[in-house]
Design an enzyme around this catalytic site. Structure first.
Site, PDB file in Angstrom:
ATOM      1  N   ASP A 306       0.812  -1.220   0.000  1.00 44.81           N
ATOM      2  CA  ASP A 306       0.000   0.000   0.000  1.00 44.81           C
ATOM      3  C   ASP A 306       0.845   1.270   0.000  1.00 44.81           C
ATOM      4  OD1 ASP A 306      -1.970  -1.851   0.371  1.00 44.81           O
ATOM      5  OD2 ASP A 306      -2.869  -0.876   2.117  1.00 44.81           O
ATOM      6  N   HIS A 450       3.651  -2.289   3.130  1.00 43.49           N
ATOM      7  CA  HIS A 450       3.737  -0.938   2.550  1.00 43.49           C
ATOM      8  C   HIS A 450       5.056  -0.791   1.807  1.00 43.49           C
ATOM      9  CE1 HIS A 450       0.800  -0.612   5.804  1.00 43.49           C
ATOM     10  NE2 HIS A 450       0.244   0.360   5.094  1.00 43.49           N
TER      11      HIS A 450
HETATM   12 NI    NI Z   1      -2.488   3.086   3.551  1.00 40.27          NI
END
Ligand code: NI
Length: 494
Positions: A306, A450
């Site tokens: 992400d 991430h």
């Molecule tokens: Ni996020």
């Protein structure tokens, strides 16, 4: 037409020399207060007038070699702060860091005073101008405490030749500044009993609780955004036409103007100093998804990344390609605009791309129009950069409700949450990321990571090897879930 464009993109001071042409532009731009511009729901004011419609130019971050970003995120308390780190621009980087730190400490204090529940702090950035002479960074802050949301904008200009931060007056000649301020205080877009005091305060020597941000739109007009840091307020913008503005700008201001209208790449950074090593090339032809997998038979798992694309995404793509490991990237629209070539590399590598909102707000706090805009602006940015249209979305913080579900359904997006949270944003430690990903994963898992953290990127090669050793097959989210209905929610494969 060619002449028209050439002239329009000349430094603004030159418009005055352009004879009949300049007159034409002046006629077009006189009174170009933004009433005529399309309304952008992300930036529209509480009052709903169209004076807030203007947007500053966006220059790709890829024009700044070696750019990285500082990210402070706390997924549990809904904090997501990002500021760019520009090689060789220590003063600028420090100023932006200090602004983020002060926003964070003010937020933490107010949140604690309010009982500490249900807040949000979101700081996102884009480069609004880049050239070897000037760099402009816009920070957009969204802050909610006690159900009151404040949105504000700041623009910081850096003179790359003189290595100094510019005050707003530095952008103008001295007579230009007084003409600019008098125009600003009489502009209808800055009028009314709520706006006029804010403009006056923002222009005063000690602006206090009101901020004035000066940037330029891609068409050369000046965008003056006035924000109050008082709770419940929204910024508003006044747009002044290029022909007027050109006459007011100082040489430095003209450099900032040109950097916005016609952004130029910075020279490559010298070896040593504060720069990362030059990036190895990823292989655009190498697809990570070689053949169809039947997840009814295989022990499928989907790795998801992400908040990118960002400065470390290229490295991650290379690791995944070397391992022939498919993955899904949930991208933020703002990051796609900053790193369009990186987004393209992800798409060319055969990876799946999902929508992770434009600027990472808590979607449950937005109006219906703002929510729709967060999704559509992002899908459009992804399409423009990669040619792909996402069918998946992941709400920031996993924060969703019936309104988010409806907006996703309307936008044709399936909601993808996760069942394995590596908490990589918290640990920032490759070994811990790998350990937690392995500990939580079982057949059908969706693993949340991430790609904006280098520690996560470093964890991936050995994580992939170990997952395969344990009999898992890596797939994209779409392969894992099979056909889904837009607006439906998925935490893992059943
Ligand atoms: Ni996020």
């Amino acid at each position: 037409m060619g002449i028209y464009l050439t002239n329009r993109l000349a430094p603004p001071g030159l418009h005055r020399l352009g004879g009949a042409f300049a007159l034409g532009v002046a006629v077009l731009l006189v009174g170009a207060c933004s009433q005529v511009q399309p309304v952008d729901p992300l930036r529209s004011s509480a009052a709903g007038t169209s004076c807030s419609a203007a947007t500053s130019a966006t220059a790709p971050a890829e024009l700044v070699p070696g750019l990285t970003q500082d990210v402070h995120s706390d997924e549990t308390s809904h904090v997501h702060l990002a500021t760019p780190v520009i090689p060789g621009a220590g003063l600028l980087t420090e100023r932006l860091r200090a602004m983020a730190a002060s926003d964070l400490s003010g937020y933490s204090r107010d949140l604690a005073a309010s009982g500490g529940e249900g807040g949000e702090l979101n700081l996102s950035w884009h480069l609004t101008g880049v050239s070897p002479r000037a760099v402009g960074v816009q920070l957009d802050l969204r802050r909610s405490v006690d159900a009151k949301t404040t949105v504000s904008t700041q623009v910081t200009w850096w003179d790359r030749v003189d290595h100094r931060l510019l005050g707003r007056q530095d952008l103008f000649t001295s007579t230009g500044w007084s003409e600019f301020t008098s125009r600003l205080t009489t502009d209808p877009c800055a009028g009314g009993p709520t706006r006029q005091p804010l403009v006056a305060q923002a222009l005063s020597k000690k602006p206090g609780k009101s901020r004035l941000a000066i940037s330029f739109a891609a068409d050369g007009s000046a965008v003056v955004t006035v924000s109050s840091i008082a709770a419940g307020s929204e910024p508003f913008s006044v747009v002044l036409g290029a022909a007027d503005v050109g006459a007011w700008l100082s040489p430095t201001g003209q450099a900032a103007w040109a950097a916005s209208v016609r952004p130029e790449s910075l020279p490559p950074v010298q070896a040593g100093a504060e720069t990362p090593a030059p990036k190895q090339k990823t292989d655009p032809g190498k697809s990570a998804t070689p053949k169809a997998v039947d997840c009814r038979k295989a022990r499928c798992v989907a790795l998801t990344f992400d908040d990118g694309p960002g400065p470390y995404t290229d490295d991650l793509v290379r690791h995944l390609q070397q391992a022939k490991a498919p993955a899904t990237f949930f991208m933020m629209g703002e990051q796609v605009k900053a790193f369009p070539d990186v987004a393209k590399t992800v798409a060319r590598g055969g990876f799946e791309i999902g929508n992770h909102s434009y600027s990472h707000p808590d979607l449950t706090r937005l109006s219906k129009a703002q929510l729709a805009a967060q999704l559509s602006k992002t899908s459009n940015a992804i399409h423009r950069a990669t040619g792909q249209t996402p069918t998946l979305m992941r709400p920031p913080y996993g924060a969703r409700n019936a309104a988010v579900d409806k907006a996703a359904a309307r936008a044709g997006l399936t909601e993808v949450l996760w069942d394995v949270d590596t908490l990589d944003w918290k640990h920032r430690n490759a070994k811990v990321v790998r350990r937690d990903a392995l500990a939580g994963t079982r057949r059908g898992s969706i693993v949340l990571m991430h790609d904006i953290h280098p520690t996560t990127v470093r964890a991936v090669p050995s994580l992939v090897t170990e997952l395969r050793k344990r009999g898992y097959t890596l797939v994209t989210v779409s392969e894992l879930l099979g056909p889904t209905r837009p607006g439906s929610r998925h935490f893992r494969a059943n």
